[in-house]
Design an enzyme around this catalytic site. Structure first.
Site, PDB file in Angstrom:
ATOM      1  N   ARG A  19      36.300  37.249  43.112  1.00  0.00           N
ATOM      2  CA  ARG A  19      35.782  36.594  44.318  1.00  0.00           C
ATOM      3  C   ARG A  19      36.027  37.459  45.541  1.00  0.00           C
ATOM      4  NH1 ARG A  19      38.659  30.867  43.768  1.00  0.00           N
ATOM      5  NH2 ARG A  19      40.267  32.305  43.022  1.00  0.00           N
ATOM      6  N   SER A  20      37.139  38.160  45.544  1.00  0.00           N
ATOM      7  CA  SER A  20      37.449  39.108  46.612  1.00  0.00           C
ATOM      8  C   SER A  20      37.650  40.474  45.964  1.00  0.00           C
ATOM      9  CB  SER A  20      38.719  38.686  47.367  1.00  0.00           C
ATOM     10  OG  SER A  20      39.082  39.659  48.318  1.00  0.00           O
ATOM     11  N   TYR A 142      46.913  23.491  31.964  1.00  0.00           N
ATOM     12  CA  TYR A 142      46.629  24.924  31.783  1.00  0.00           C
ATOM     13  C   TYR A 142      46.758  25.298  30.313  1.00  0.00           C
ATOM     14  CZ  TYR A 142      47.652  29.943  31.716  1.00  0.00           C
ATOM     15  OH  TYR A 142      47.665  31.288  31.421  1.00  0.00           O
TER      16      TYR A 142
END
Length: 237
Positions: A19-20, A142
């Site tokens: 995303r970055s 998770y």
């Protein structure tokens, strides 16, 4: 989404997505400065968004012909217990840890198939949380997503065999923490606790993961490798 630099060192053209992309851009510049024969190509993509994933694979098809190796490494945990967790946090973990893995795997396989690539490789970076449920409520959901990844990889291996292809599937079950930003995402409201997570034991490094990937990719065509890293030995699949 962490990416490693060993593949460019060995001459591969690697599309690293996140995303970055700041960290990937920095790594790409370091690879270029070092004169490595391969290339690291940053690509901005939110793996929780299917449209962005499909757009990325389309761009790879246009600019680089297609995918020969797919490494599904993105993963995250949110502190959302089963009895009190927020649905939003659960859905985020499913989107990244299960759906993104499945979508990227499907698109990578289709890319290989349409170009008659019969020696490709799909590598899923998993966790020992996909084999055991630890007594920590913040990672129970998770763990469920990591159990799903274990099942997905085995299912993938079976479907590849049924398709009579020599494309290989490998899962890496990490039995020790890797020094990344994972704990800071899990404990984003308690950075001191996150930092202490990495200080309490000797962690694996990104280089360890990269070397393991290179080992898997360099195996001869008749060898199917499944493995664990850390305190456990190899796990065959």
């Amino acid at each position: 989404m962490e990416r490693w630099t060993a593949e460019p060192v060995h001459g591969m053209k690697v599309v690293g997505c996140a995303r970055s992309v700041d960290k990937i851009e920095k790594l790409a510049a370091e690879c270029q400065s070092a004169g490595y024969p391969g290339t690291l190509i940053p690509y901005k993509c939110d793996l929780s968004n299917e449209e962005e994933i499909l757009s990325m694979f389309s761009a790879i098809r246009t600019l680089h012909q297609g995918v020969d190796v797919c490494i599904n490494n993105a993963g995250l945990a949110r502190p959302e217990p089963l009895l009190s967790g927020r649905t939003e946090g659960w859905r985020t973990m499913i989107d990244v840890n299960v759906m993104a893995v499945s979508i990227c795997t499907r698109e990578a396989y289709q890319s290989m198939k349409e170009r008659n690539i019969d020696d490709g490789h799909i590598i899923n970076i998993n966790s020992m949380n996909g084999h055991s449920v630890v007594p920590q409520s913040v990672v129970h959901f998770y763990s469920a997503t990591k159990y799903a990844e274990t099942a997905l990889t085995e299912g993938l291996r079976q479907e590849l065999r049924e398709a009579r292809t020599h494309i290989r599937a490998t899962v890496m079950h990490i039995s020790r923490l890797v020094d990344t930003g994972f704990a800071f995402k899990l404990h984003d409201n308690d950075p001191e606790r996150a930092a202490a997570t990495y200080e309490s034991i000797r962690c694996l490094k990104a280089e360890d993961m990269a070397n393991a990937v290179i080992y898997v990719l360099s195996a001869p065509p008749h060898v199917q490798v499944g493995m664990g890293l850390g305190d456990m030995g190899g796990l065959g699949i």
